[in-house]
Design a protein around this motif. Structure first.
Motif, PDB file in Angstrom:
ATOM      1  N   UNK A  50       0.844  -1.217   0.000  1.00 34.85           N
ATOM      2  CA  UNK A  50       0.000   0.000   0.000  1.00 34.85           C
ATOM      3  C   UNK A  50       0.872   1.256   0.000  1.00 34.85           C
ATOM      4  N   UNK A  51       2.016   1.205   0.659  1.00 34.35           N
ATOM      5  CA  UNK A  51       2.901   2.369   0.608  1.00 34.35           C
ATOM      6  C   UNK A  51       3.361   2.649  -0.819  1.00 34.35           C
ATOM      7  N   UNK A  52       3.505   1.585  -1.602  1.00 36.89           N
ATOM      8  CA  UNK A  52       3.848   1.771  -3.020  1.00 36.89           C
ATOM      9  C   UNK A  52       2.725   2.491  -3.755  1.00 36.89           C
ATOM     10  N   UNK A  53       1.472   2.155  -3.418  1.00 35.13           N
ATOM     11  CA  UNK A  53       0.330   2.844  -4.043  1.00 35.13           C
ATOM     12  C   UNK A  53       0.341   4.329  -3.650  1.00 35.13           C
ATOM     13  N   UNK A  54       0.632   4.593  -2.380  1.00 39.84           N
ATOM     14  CA  UNK A  54       0.689   5.988  -1.910  1.00 39.84           C
ATOM     15  C   UNK A  54       1.770   6.757  -2.683  1.00 39.84           C
ATOM     16  N   UNK A  55       2.925   6.092  -2.909  1.00 40.02           N
ATOM     17  CA  UNK A  55       3.990   6.755  -3.690  1.00 40.02           C
ATOM     18  C   UNK A  55       3.464   7.140  -5.072  1.00 40.02           C
ATOM     19  N   UNK A  56       2.693   6.219  -5.682  1.00 36.54           N
ATOM     20  CA  UNK A  56       2.173   6.525  -7.025  1.00 36.54           C
ATOM     21  C   UNK A  56       1.145   7.643  -7.004  1.00 36.54           C
ATOM     22  N   UNK A  57       0.285   7.658  -5.970  1.00 35.67           N
ATOM     23  CA  UNK A  57      -0.696   8.757  -5.882  1.00 35.67           C
ATOM     24  C   UNK A  57       0.064  10.076  -5.760  1.00 35.67           C
ATOM     25  N   UNK A  58       1.088  10.095  -4.923  1.00 32.01           N
ATOM     26  CA  UNK A  58       1.901  11.313  -4.791  1.00 32.01           C
ATOM     27  C   UNK A  58       2.515  11.712  -6.127  1.00 32.01           C
ATOM     28  N   UNK A  59       2.933  10.709  -6.883  1.00 31.22           N
ATOM     29  CA  UNK A  59       3.597  10.983  -8.164  1.00 31.22           C
ATOM     30  C   UNK A  59       2.630  11.541  -9.213  1.00 31.22           C
ATOM     31  N   UNK A  60       1.328  11.415  -8.950  1.00 33.09           N
ATOM     32  CA  UNK A  60       0.348  12.001  -9.887  1.00 33.09           C
ATOM     33  C   UNK A  60       0.173  13.505  -9.645  1.00 33.09           C
ATOM     34  N   UNK A  61       0.637  14.006  -8.499  1.00 31.24           N
ATOM     35  CA  UNK A  61       0.510  15.439  -8.167  1.00 31.24           C
ATOM     36  C   UNK A  61      -0.917  15.952  -8.377  1.00 31.24           C
ATOM     37  N   UNK A  62      -1.890  15.186  -7.850  1.00 30.93           N
ATOM     38  CA  UNK A  62      -3.294  15.585  -8.021  1.00 30.93           C
ATOM     39  C   UNK A  62      -3.576  16.892  -7.282  1.00 30.93           C
TER      40      UNK A  62
END
Ligand code: NAX
Length: 324
Positions: A50-62
C-alpha cells in the motif's frame, strides 16, 4: 475551494483500490472542486504494497489531494471520515465453505463497524464492496449503534450497470436511453435484475425483447457476469467495480436523475423483511436516498425477489452471533 473531506478506503493495496483511489483523487467521485484527504487501511502484511500505491498517488501530483494517511489501524483510517468505502475483505481460501467465508468476514466487519462508530464523522456514508457485501454491511451497521442504519449501504451498482449495458446492446440503443432498471436483492447469483419496469427510449423494454431472452439469457448473464470476467481476464472485476463504487457514492452524495439500485436496510417495502440489506430501486437527492415505491410486480418478479431475500435471511442467520 471547499474544505477537504475525508475519504476512508479499506483494502488499499488490492486490485479494486488500484483503480478506485486514483479516480477519487482525480475528482470523479465528488467533483473537480472538492479537495480530499485519503485515509487508507490495510492489514499489516500488505502495508508495504500500500505504501507503493501511496507513492504513485503522490507521483500524480493531483491538485485535489490534500493529504494521504496509510495505516493498519481502523480507528486511524476512519478518524472523522465523511465517506468510507469498505473494499478490503477476506477472499475464499482453499477448502473454505460459504459459511466459513461469512464468518471470516463477519469478524472483519464487526471490528470495522465498531471503529466507524467510535471514530468516523456522525454523518459518515458507508459503502461496503467487499463480499459478501450485503451481509458485511449488516454486520458493520449492527456494530455501530450510534450511527443510523441507513448510513450503511452495499454495492449492487455494478450489477445495475451490467444490466443497463446488456439491455442497451440487445435493443440497439445506448445505456442513457434506458430508464428504471432495477436490481433486487443480494449481490450474488440470486440477485434479480428486473427489466419489467424499464423503458428504452420511451418504450417498455418487455415489448422490445423476447421473453425467452429476458428469462434465459439476460438474467443469468447479469447474475454470472462476475464469473465470466474471471474466466476471461484471469482475475475478478476491478476497474468496473471501482467505477460502480464511484457511481454509487457520487449519486448518494450529489444526487442523480432517474432510478439507480442500491443495497440499503429494508424498511419492509415490497414485502421484504425489515432490516436485511437488500438492493432496491432508489432516487438520490440532497445527500440522501429514497426507495421508489409503487411498482406493480408480477408473480415472476415476486418469486425472484423472495428467492434472493431468502438467501439474505440465511446469511444473517449464519452470522447472528456477531450482530452486536
Ligand atoms: P484484492 O484481494 O485484490 O484486495 C483486497 C485487499 O483487502 C487486500 O489487499 C487485502 O490485504 C485487504 N484486506 C483484507 N482484509 C482487510 C482488513 N481487515 N482491513 C483492510 N484491508 C483488508 O480484492 P479486490 O479485487 O480488490 O476485491 C475486493 C472485494 O470486493 C472482494 O471481497 C471482492 O469479492 C469484492 N467485489 C465486490 C463487488 C460488488 O459488486 N459488490 C464486485 C467486485 C468484487 O468482486
Amino acid at each position: 475551494m471547499k474544505d477537504p473531506v475525508r475519504i476512508a478506503i479499506t483494502g488499499g493495496a488490492g486490485q479494486i483500490s488500484y483503480s478506485l483511489i486514483f479516480r477519487i483523487a482525480a475528482g470523479d467521485m465528488l467533483g473537480p472542486d472538492q479537495p480530499v484527504i485519503l485515509q487508507l487501511l490495510e492489514i499489516p502484511q500488505a502495508m508495504e504494497a500500500m505504501n507503493g500505491v501511496v507513492m504513485e498517488v503522490n507521483d500524480c501530483a493531483y491538485p485535489l489531494v490534500r493529504d494521504i494517511v496509510a495505516t493498519d489501524d481502523a480507528n486511524v483510517a476512519f478518524k472523522d471520515a465523511d465517506y468510507a468505502l469498505l473494499v478490503g475483505s477476506r477472499p475464499r481460501g482453499p477448502g473454505m465453505e460459504r459459511k466459513d467465508l461469512l464468518e471470516a468476514n463477519a469478524a472483519i466487519f464487526s471490528v470495522q463497524g465498531k471503529a466507524l462508530n467510535d471514530s468516523a464523522s456522525n454523518d459518515v456514508r458507508v459503502l461496503v464492496v467487499g463480499n459478501p457485501a450485503n451481509t458485511n454491511a449488516l454486520i458493520a451497521s449492527c456494530n455501530a449503534p450510534d450511527l443510523d442504519a441507513g448510513q450503511f449501504t452495499a454495492m449492487t451498482r455494478l450489477d445495475h450497470n451490467r444490466a443497463l449495458t446488456q439491455l442497451a446492446q440487445k435493443t440497439g440503443k445506448h445505456v442513457t436511453d434506458v430508464d428504471s432498471m432495477i436490481v433486487w436483492g443480494n449481490h450474488s447469483a440470486t440477485q434479480y435484475p428486473d427489466i419489467s419496469q424499464c423503458q428504452v427510449d420511451g418504450k417498455p423494454a418487455l415489448d422490445l425483447v423476447e421473453r425467452d431472452w429476458y428469462e434465459n439469457d439476460f438474467i443469468p448473464t447479469v447474475q454470472q457476469r462476475g464469473a465470466a470476467i474471471i474466466k476471461a481476464r484471469g482475475a475478478s472485476s476491478a476497474a468496473s467495480a471501482a467505477s460502480a463504487a464511484i457511481d454509487h457514492m457520487r449519486d448518494w452524495a450529489l444526487g442523480c436523475d432517474g432510478i439507480v439500485s442500491m443495497s440499503i436496510p429494508s424498511d419492509g417495502s415490497y414485502g421484504i423483511e425489515e432490516g436485511i440489506i437488500y438492493s432496491y430501486p432508489v432516487r438520490c437527492k440532497g445527500g440522501s436516498y429514497e426507495i421508489v415505491q409503487g411498482f406493480e410486480l408480477d408473480a415472476f418478479s415476486k418469486e425472484r425477489m423472495q428467492a434472493t431475500e431468502k438467501e439474505l435471511r440465511e446469511e444473517r442467520t449464519a452470522v447472528e452471533h456477531l450482530l452486536g
